[in-house]
Design a protein around this motif. Structure first.
Motif, PDB file in Angstrom:
ATOM      1  N   LEU A  80      24.349  32.203  85.062  1.00  0.00           N
ATOM      2  CA  LEU A  80      23.778  32.888  84.190  1.00  0.00           C
ATOM      3  C   LEU A  80      22.459  32.371  83.751  1.00  0.00           C
ATOM      4  O   LEU A  80      22.410  31.251  83.186  1.00  0.00           O
ATOM      5  N   ALA A  81      21.465  32.806  84.384  1.00  0.00           N
ATOM      6  CA  ALA A  81      20.113  32.306  84.189  1.00  0.00           C
ATOM      7  C   ALA A  81      19.527  32.858  82.821  1.00  0.00           C
ATOM      8  O   ALA A  81      19.385  34.088  82.967  1.00  0.00           O
ATOM      9  N   ILE A  82      18.914  31.909  81.888  1.00  0.00           N
ATOM     10  CA  ILE A  82      18.704  32.546  80.592  1.00  0.00           C
ATOM     11  C   ILE A  82      17.146  32.021  80.533  1.00  0.00           C
ATOM     12  O   ILE A  82      16.707  30.928  80.444  1.00  0.00           O
ATOM     13  N   GLU A  83      16.233  33.239  80.041  1.00  0.00           N
ATOM     14  CA  GLU A  83      14.996  32.765  79.839  1.00  0.00           C
ATOM     15  C   GLU A  83      14.665  32.987  78.310  1.00  0.00           C
ATOM     16  O   GLU A  83      15.309  34.049  77.720  1.00  0.00           O
ATOM     17  N   ILE A  84      14.135  31.974  77.547  1.00  0.00           N
ATOM     18  CA  ILE A  84      14.283  31.969  76.407  1.00  0.00           C
ATOM     19  C   ILE A  84      12.814  32.180  75.598  1.00  0.00           C
ATOM     20  O   ILE A  84      11.808  31.306  75.904  1.00  0.00           O
ATOM     21  N   GLY A  85      12.622  33.114  74.771  1.00  0.00           N
ATOM     22  CA  GLY A  85      11.487  33.199  74.166  1.00  0.00           C
ATOM     23  C   GLY A  85      11.546  32.858  72.605  1.00  0.00           C
ATOM     24  O   GLY A  85      12.406  33.567  71.752  1.00  0.00           O
ATOM     25  N   HIS A  86      10.728  31.891  72.104  1.00  0.00           N
ATOM     26  CA  HIS A  86      10.984  31.219  70.937  1.00  0.00           C
ATOM     27  C   HIS A  86      10.010  32.036  69.927  1.00  0.00           C
ATOM     28  O   HIS A  86       8.813  32.047  69.937  1.00  0.00           O
ATOM     29  N   ASP A  87      10.353  32.385  68.517  1.00  0.00           N
ATOM     30  CA  ASP A  87       9.765  32.851  67.832  1.00  0.00           C
ATOM     31  C   ASP A  87       8.681  31.748  67.068  1.00  0.00           C
ATOM     32  O   ASP A  87       8.701  30.329  67.419  1.00  0.00           O
ATOM     33  N   ASP A 113      20.279  36.830  83.387  1.00  0.00           N
ATOM     34  CA  ASP A 113      19.985  37.086  84.827  1.00  0.00           C
ATOM     35  C   ASP A 113      21.219  36.800  85.400  1.00  0.00           C
ATOM     36  O   ASP A 113      21.379  35.440  85.822  1.00  0.00           O
ATOM     37  N   LEU A 114      22.064  37.682  85.840  1.00  0.00           N
ATOM     38  CA  LEU A 114      23.381  36.978  86.604  1.00  0.00           C
ATOM     39  C   LEU A 114      23.359  37.071  87.912  1.00  0.00           C
ATOM     40  O   LEU A 114      22.762  38.198  88.686  1.00  0.00           O
ATOM     41  N   GLN A 115      23.111  35.659  88.459  1.00  0.00           N
ATOM     42  CA  GLN A 115      23.078  35.320  89.659  1.00  0.00           C
ATOM     43  C   GLN A 115      24.340  34.648  90.620  1.00  0.00           C
ATOM     44  O   GLN A 115      25.201  34.317  89.781  1.00  0.00           O
ATOM     45  N   GLN A 116      24.185  34.802  91.715  1.00  0.00           N
ATOM     46  CA  GLN A 116      25.125  33.691  92.767  1.00  0.00           C
ATOM     47  C   GLN A 116      24.474  32.272  92.795  1.00  0.00           C
ATOM     48  O   GLN A 116      23.211  32.109  92.927  1.00  0.00           O
ATOM     49  N   GLY A 117      25.186  31.395  92.702  1.00  0.00           N
ATOM     50  CA  GLY A 117      24.925  30.057  92.858  1.00  0.00           C
ATOM     51  C   GLY A 117      25.520  29.090  91.986  1.00  0.00           C
ATOM     52  O   GLY A 117      26.486  29.541  91.105  1.00  0.00           O
ATOM     53  N   SER A 118      25.002  27.661  92.237  1.00  0.00           N
ATOM     54  CA  SER A 118      25.923  26.846  91.358  1.00  0.00           C
ATOM     55  C   SER A 118      25.044  26.424  90.241  1.00  0.00           C
ATOM     56  O   SER A 118      23.711  26.362  90.350  1.00  0.00           O
ATOM     57  N   VAL A 119      25.664  25.864  89.114  1.00  0.00           N
ATOM     58  CA  VAL A 119      24.879  25.525  88.045  1.00  0.00           C
ATOM     59  C   VAL A 119      24.552  24.158  88.163  1.00  0.00           C
ATOM     60  O   VAL A 119      25.194  23.315  88.547  1.00  0.00           O
ATOM     61  N   PRO A 120      23.018  23.936  88.076  1.00  0.00           N
ATOM     62  CA  PRO A 120      22.717  22.666  88.010  1.00  0.00           C
ATOM     63  C   PRO A 120      22.840  21.771  86.938  1.00  0.00           C
ATOM     64  O   PRO A 120      23.239  22.542  85.603  1.00  0.00           O
ATOM     65  N   PRO A 121      22.865  20.580  86.992  1.00  0.00           N
ATOM     66  CA  PRO A 121      23.366  19.581  85.778  1.00  0.00           C
ATOM     67  C   PRO A 121      22.557  19.880  84.625  1.00  0.00           C
ATOM     68  O   PRO A 121      21.245  20.041  84.898  1.00  0.00           O
ATOM     69  N   GLY A 178      13.325  23.923  71.968  1.00  0.00           N
ATOM     70  CA  GLY A 178      12.414  24.925  72.248  1.00  0.00           C
ATOM     71  C   GLY A 178      12.159  25.118  73.839  1.00  0.00           C
ATOM     72  O   GLY A 178      11.070  25.218  74.238  1.00  0.00           O
ATOM     73  N   ASP A 179      13.145  24.851  74.313  1.00  0.00           N
ATOM     74  CA  ASP A 179      13.267  25.053  76.077  1.00  0.00           C
ATOM     75  C   ASP A 179      12.888  26.535  76.308  1.00  0.00           C
ATOM     76  O   ASP A 179      13.399  27.280  75.728  1.00  0.00           O
ATOM     77  N   ALA A 180      12.364  26.722  77.512  1.00  0.00           N
ATOM     78  CA  ALA A 180      12.005  27.960  78.064  1.00  0.00           C
ATOM     79  C   ALA A 180      13.025  28.618  78.917  1.00  0.00           C
ATOM     80  O   ALA A 180      13.235  29.924  78.860  1.00  0.00           O
ATOM     81  N   ARG A 181      13.957  27.968  79.294  1.00  0.00           N
ATOM     82  CA  ARG A 181      15.315  28.415  80.115  1.00  0.00           C
ATOM     83  C   ARG A 181      16.350  27.314  79.922  1.00  0.00           C
ATOM     84  O   ARG A 181      16.340  26.359  79.889  1.00  0.00           O
ATOM     85  N   CYS A 182      17.566  28.169  80.389  1.00  0.00           N
ATOM     86  CA  CYS A 182      18.769  27.250  80.713  1.00  0.00           C
ATOM     87  C   CYS A 182      19.548  28.110  81.550  1.00  0.00           C
ATOM     88  O   CYS A 182      19.321  29.182  81.779  1.00  0.00           O
ATOM     89  N   THR A 183      20.950  27.324  82.064  1.00  0.00           N
ATOM     90  CA  THR A 183      21.781  28.078  83.103  1.00  0.00           C
ATOM     91  C   THR A 183      22.969  27.690  82.660  1.00  0.00           C
ATOM     92  O   THR A 183      23.440  26.566  82.248  1.00  0.00           O
TER      93      THR A 183
END
Length: 264
Positions: free
Chosen positions: A257-264, A208-216, A243-248
């Protein structure tokens, strides 16, 4: 907000100092292992003949090693994959050599080093080495190089290809260049990506492409490669390993770029 198509991670390759493959990097990121004593000092992609490996710069060896590993993990024929190669600086050691030689004895420039100085050198070695006639893209977007590389790969999947190889890499800086274009060590990260099948199979990424600053972001692997210019790629690598659910990721120009991760 702009949502990109969901994609699958089909194979992963990685290399950094003391951690010469994805298995060792993943264990390190999880706190289950340290750097390997006696690990190779340089990547050594088997796709190159020994004489070519000796002549190729570290940046090319790094890119080819992780690309080859990702294709192997995915069970993919590298000759059939479109590819996106992304690097913040290319090869800074060769950039230093070129500047130093041109300023002093310009007629002494090595033809071999000159052809390795271009930003698509690794992509060229790769396509020739594996006999690939599919499109190859080489990009740079400074701190957003990995984020933009992932966006490019996702867009190619959305448009006209079923699978794409994403290769992210940067090497070390030397000389005066190191004061302005900082990078230490070697870090490469490669993904074979495919269109998501909609059935929830495998590891999936929703971008998901968004406007904003990337958190640490924090994590053992992130901190270990922070001094390398491709350090931002470790944010996704850490999330996949842990196994994290998301990262930026930084996408440049005030976007993320907000990323939601689905793990198998």
């Amino acid at each position: 907000m702009s949502r990109l198509p969901e994609i699958n991670v089909l194979g992963i390759g990685a290399w950094t100092d003391g951690l010469p493959d994805w298995a060792s990097l993943r264990a390190f990121a999880r706190g289950e292992g340290g750097r390997i004593e006696g690990a190779p000092k340089r990547p050594s992609p088997t796709m190159l003949p020994a004489n070519e490996r000796r002549r190729a710069p570290d940046s090319v060896l790094l890119a080819l090693d992780v690309a080859q590993a990702a294709c192997s993990a995915a069970g993919a024929d590298p000759s059939e994959l479109a590819s996106v190669f992304t690097s913040t600086h290319g090869d800074l050691a060769i950039t230093h050599y070129m500047c130093e030689t041109l300023s002093g004895t310009p007629t002494d420039v090595s033809p071999t080093r000159f052809h390795n100085s271009v930003h698509n050198a690794a992509a060229g070695y790769w396509t020739i080495g594996v006999g690939c006639h599919q499109p190859a893209t080489a990009i740079s977007a400074f701190d957003a190089s990995f984020g933009q590389g992932l966006i490019e790969a996702a867009l190619q999947l959305a448009c006209d290809t079923d699978r794409v190889l994403l290769v992210a890499y940067d090497s070390f800086a030397v000389g005066p260049v190191a004061h302005t274009s900082r990078s230490a060590g070697l870090f490469g990260f490669a993904l074979v990506l495919g269109r998501a099948d909609g059935l929830g199979n495998g590891t999936t990424l929703k971008l998901d492409l968004q406007q904003g600053s990337v958190p640490p972001a924090h994590g053992a692997l992130i901190e270990a490669v922070a001094a390398n210019a491709m350090g931002p790629a470790a944010v996704l690598a850490q999330a996949l390993a842990g196994g994290d659910a998301r990262c930026t990721l930084d996408a440049g120009n005030g976007s993320l770029l907000a990323i939601e991760i689905g793990h198998d």
